[in-house]
Design an enzyme around this catalytic site. Structure first.
Site, PDB file in Angstrom:
ATOM      1  N   ASP A 216      -2.704 -16.247 -44.819  1.00  0.00           N
ATOM      2  CA  ASP A 216      -3.854 -15.338 -44.684  1.00  0.00           C
ATOM      3  C   ASP A 216      -4.444 -15.059 -46.073  1.00  0.00           C
ATOM      4  OD1 ASP A 216      -5.657 -13.569 -43.501  1.00  0.00           O
ATOM      5  OD2 ASP A 216      -4.236 -11.896 -43.417  1.00  0.00           O
TER       6      ASP A 216
ATOM      7  N   ASP B 124     -11.235 -12.522 -38.356  1.00  0.00           N
ATOM      8  CA  ASP B 124     -11.302 -11.212 -37.705  1.00  0.00           C
ATOM      9  C   ASP B 124     -12.515 -11.062 -36.799  1.00  0.00           C
ATOM     10  OD1 ASP B 124      -9.060 -10.851 -39.163  1.00  0.00           O
ATOM     11  OD2 ASP B 124      -9.965  -9.539 -40.671  1.00  0.00           O
TER      12      ASP B 124
ATOM     13  N   GLU C 117      -8.970 -16.935 -49.211  1.00  0.00           N
ATOM     14  CA  GLU C 117     -10.346 -17.381 -49.577  1.00  0.00           C
ATOM     15  C   GLU C 117     -10.502 -17.572 -51.086  1.00  0.00           C
ATOM     16  OE1 GLU C 117      -9.588 -14.883 -47.396  1.00  0.00           O
ATOM     17  OE2 GLU C 117      -9.898 -16.246 -45.735  1.00  0.00           O
TER      18      GLU C 117
HETATM   19  O1  MIG Z   1      -6.696  -7.233 -44.762  1.00  0.00           O
HETATM   20  O2  MIG Z   1      -2.347  -9.079 -42.281  1.00  0.00           O
HETATM   21  O3  MIG Z   1      -7.359 -11.951 -40.628  1.00  0.00           O
HETATM   22  O4  MIG Z   1      -5.295 -11.589 -38.767  1.00  0.00           O
HETATM   23  O5  MIG Z   1      -3.705  -9.301 -39.012  1.00  0.00           O
HETATM   24  C1  MIG Z   1      -6.380  -7.706 -43.482  1.00  0.00           C
HETATM   25  C2  MIG Z   1      -3.230  -8.206 -41.664  1.00  0.00           C
HETATM   26  C3  MIG Z   1      -5.320  -8.763 -43.584  1.00  0.00           C
HETATM   27  C4  MIG Z   1      -6.401 -10.269 -42.023  1.00  0.00           C
HETATM   28  C5  MIG Z   1      -6.159 -11.289 -40.962  1.00  0.00           C
HETATM   29  C6  MIG Z   1      -5.544 -10.636 -39.755  1.00  0.00           C
HETATM   30  C7  MIG Z   1      -4.251  -9.945 -40.137  1.00  0.00           C
HETATM   31  C8  MIG Z   1      -4.529  -8.912 -41.247  1.00  0.00           C
HETATM   32  N1  MIG Z   1      -5.154  -9.585 -42.398  1.00  0.00           N
END
Ligand code: MIG
Length: 753
Positions: A387, A458, A390
């Site tokens: 996650d 999201d 980017e």
């Molecule tokens: O700032 O890990 O897209 O699926 O549950 C949010 C928490 C960070 C973004 C991800 C989402 C995940 C969430 N993350």
């Protein structure tokens, strides 16, 4: 900033398969990768050695070309590239001279500062599809896009950019198709005739070379095949990752994870995967477990495994700045983090607080990162969710002077997530020996399919997002990403129970079927929506498990050809105008045989466009003539799904997980049709890489309506099928025996209908 033009050809020569063309300003390099793929690279510098994160193939070497007073012409068996000399312009056509894509004769390629743009002629009937994860319509004509990987919280159908970069599109006009891949990781731009008086389309980037691959194959599927030949294809996923996946931000303790898993088993709702989001860690420190709430991860894993569950844990790139934390100490000691130009480590804020960011562009850093996964694999985790890559930091704008490898952020940001996924994949594949890891990533660049599945970030719990999500999935499929899905139910906001049911019905026909939600939202598990809805969701998940033999074979097909699992109708019916109508643009083929029409949760009747041919409703067997719009019932209990006449679909009876043995019967369903049809059935152990050395079970099932026969070719491969019998099940036939049982032996089998 002045516009600098390309100018006229001054000289040219071919050396070692590279045709080099010089103007006063720049140098263009042209080479051939296959009869249908030609690369053009235009640069004022050509200083850096040639390299790509996406491309894994080499040019063929020396090729023939002709010269006339005005032009240089390259002819392959499929493609003609006519290079105009004064000024230098590139014009592609079919071998017999039908224009495919031509530079705008006035502007061609030019620069403003470091920014390089190519302007192309726009054809009156030209349509555009592709660019992967981009909001908006299937046909991208009249819109423009930017690629700049972004943590796109709360995106909607107008948002751009989102999380990923796939600078590849397909153009369609005059009954012809072409593709173009701009392999440049800088911030890039695509304008499909949005603001140019319908005269031009254009593409380019903030820096780097005008470096593109032109695809001239005819047919969208063939172009996807070529594009995925060039940038790679996915490998067989672990079978368990195709089962139902239950996620949440976060299940807060091992106890809660186990409670949810047990509830699936108690309620006999099939499922294969549980997730741990960021709260399993100690203070969000990657590669740690929370000592209180996940005190004994091994014990938790053992219980999960005993129930037939796999666990996927999240990892973010940000490494907390904290003396004594292993990853921090090692990263500092070995200089593994991204840097400011003065050599200091770059610091940004994310979940753990102040963080440094691994420089995934370096081999040694990727190896270090990959090896650290033993903290998770040692206890039995075999899925890894990447996650925030980017990369995301609070406030979004990581300064442009931050350095990764020998490059600065503007040049490589769009590839950071891909390199993290690569490090994760390569590392865990090594650690897990012969076992397949499951890797999931949010940010990506062209070629990421070689390392990881992706999800669309999201989204929101609304009907609009469900439909947008389907377009994102279908569009990702055009750009080589077959293994993809959305957060079923929507990440933020609470869906209505009706939407939750509908979205699960659609999840059956999504390559990755994962339910996920934001912290603080209503619990989302199938039993949270009332008894009646629970039964509906259960039935949908059961349908997924019934279809797994078909779905797994579709994944195998994708490993061979790059064709996605979820296919916009534009792949098979590119010149059928209705396919692009806004009200039909979300429809897609799921594998070769099923046409799915996503429908809002409150619509009990809906218009579906069925392309030419005959179709059967999957749920009722009702037959429809294609080539027209049909108005069909679409109650919450029955998402409109149609089977193509002649289709062969292998299914099985419901199991509670992909690890369960089942009843040993492979059902072969055949729907009557006029043409001979074929289905390549594929099976392997679903877990290991033995299939790379013959450990698979492959046979072609065919249906011949003239001979009135269904046959199964001799088996290829050494894997023994997990089925002992086949049950032939006929739909739409005028015969009395609609269902018959046979032994599933490995020789040629011929069955008279
Ligand atoms: O700032 O890990 O897209 O699926 O549950 C949010 C928490 C960070 C973004 C991800 C989402 C995940 C969430 N993350």
């Amino acid at each position: 900033m002045e516009v600098e033009i390309l100018g006229n050809v001054k000289s040219f020569k071919q050396q070692g398969g590279l045709l080099t063309i010089k103007t006063i300003k720049a140098e263009a390099r042209v080479c051939v990768y296959s009869p249908t793929i030609i690369r053009v690279n235009i640069s004022r510098r050509h200083s850096a050695p040639d390299s790509s994160y996406a491309v894994i193939q080499q040019p063929i070497g020396k090729f023939e070309f002709d010269e006339s007073a005005d032009a240089i012409e390259i002819n392959t068996p499929a493609l003609k590239l006519s290079i105009n000399k004064s000024p230098l312009r590139f014009n592609f056509s079919t071998a017999d001279g039908k224009p495919l894509s031509e530079d705008d004769s006035r502007f061609g390629t030019n620069w403003q500062g470091e920014r390089v743009i190519t302007y192309r002629k726009l054809y009156a009937d030209e349509k555009f599809i592709g660019l992967g994860e981009k909001a908006g319509n299937l046909n991208r004509r009249g819109t423009s896009y930017v690629n700049w990987n972004t943590d796109a919280v709360d995106y909607n159908n107008k948002s751009d950019p989102l999380y990923k970069t796939f600078p590849f599109f397909i153009g369609l006009h005059s009954g012809l198709t072409y593709g173009l891949f701009l392999d440049n990781t800088h911030k890039s731009y695509f304008d499909f005739g949005a603001t140019t008086d319908d005269e031009m389309s254009w593409f380019g980037a903030d820096g780097g070379d005008m470096n593109y691959y032109f695809f001239g194959a005819q047919g969208v599927a063939k172009i996807i095949e070529d594009y995925t030949w060039l940038t790679g294809r996915m490998e067989m996923p672990p079978l368990w990752s195709l089962g139902y996946q239950q996620c949440r931000w976060s299940y807060m303790s091992a106890k809660e994870v186990l409670k949810i898993a047990k509830t699936f088993r108690k309620k006999k709702i099939p499922a294969d995967v549980m997730y741990c989001d960021i709260d399993y860690m100690e203070g969000f420190k990657i590669f740690t477990w929370n000592k209180k709430t996940f005190a004994n991860p091994r014990a938790m894993m053992n219980e999960l495994k005993a129930m037939g569950f796999h666990l996927v844990t999240i990892v973010d790139p940000g490494i907390k700045i904290e003396d004594g934390y292993k990853q921090y100490d090692e990263g500092v000691a070995n200089d593994y983090f991204a840097k400011y130009p003065d050599g200091e480590n770059y610091t940004g804020y994310v979940w753990p607080g102040r963080c440094h960011f691994p420089d995934f562009f370096r081999d040694d850093v990727r190896e270090w990162w990959g090896a650290a996964f033993t903290a998770l694999t040692d206890v039995g985790v075999d899925g890894f969710w990447n996650d925030m890559n980017e990369p995301a930091a609070w406030g979004q704008n990581i300064p442009w002077m931050v350095k990764f490898g020998d490059k600065y952020m503007p040049e490589v940001r769009n590839a950071y997530g891909m390199q993290m996924a690569r490090a994760t994949y390569e590392g865990t594949r090594k650690i897990l020996n012969n076992k397949r890891p499951f890797v999931l990533t949010r940010a990506a660049y062209a070629g990421t399919q070689r390392y990881s599945a992706v999800w669309t970030g999201d989204n929101t719990g609304t009907d609009e997002h469900m439909l947008l999500g389907q377009r994102l999935v279908n569009s990702l499929g055009i750009t080589g990403i077959s293994f993809t899905g959305v957060d079923i139910g929507g990440f933020s906001a609470n869906p209505t129970p009706e939407l939750m049911v509908r979205w699960n019905s659609l999840g059956v026909y999504t390559p990755m079927f994962r339910n996920h939600a934001i912290q603080g939202s209503k619990m989302r598990e199938p039993w949270e929506w009332g008894d009646v809805n629970e039964q509906l969701i259960k039935k949908d998940i059961e349908q997924r498990y019934k279809l797994l033999p078909y779905i797994y074979s579709a994944f195998h097909q994708s490993t061979q050809t790059g064709l996605p699992i979820s296919r916009t109708l534009a792949i098979e019916y590119p010149f059928d105008e209705k396919v692009y109508f806004e009200r039909f643009q979300n429809q897609f083929m799921f594998g070769d045989a099923l046409l799915v029409s996503p429908v809002e949760s409150d619509k009990v009747k809906t218009d579906v466009y069925l392309p030419n041919g005959d179709w059967y409703r999957l749920s009722t067997g009702e037959k429809h003539k294609g080539g027209k719009i049909v108005n069909v019932a679409s109650p919450l209990t029955d998402l409109p799904v149609f089977v193509k006449a002649g289709a062969i679909i292998p299914m099985q009876s419901v199991t509670q997980s992909t690890a369960a043995k089942g009843d040993g019967i492979l059902q072969i369903h055949v729907w009557n049709g006029k043409e001979t049809t074929e289905f390549v059935y594929y099976e392997d152990d679903g877990l290991s890489y033995d299939y790379e050395h013959g450990g698979y079970y492959n046979r072609t099932i065919s249906f011949d309506p003239k001979k009135k026969q269904v046959s199964l070719s001799e088996v290829e491969g050494t894997f023994p099928s997990k089925y002992q019998q086949i049950s032939l099940e006929l739909h739409g036939f005028e015969v009395s025996m609609k269902k018959r049982l046979f032994d599933f032996d490995s020789g040629l089998i011929e069955i008279k209908i």
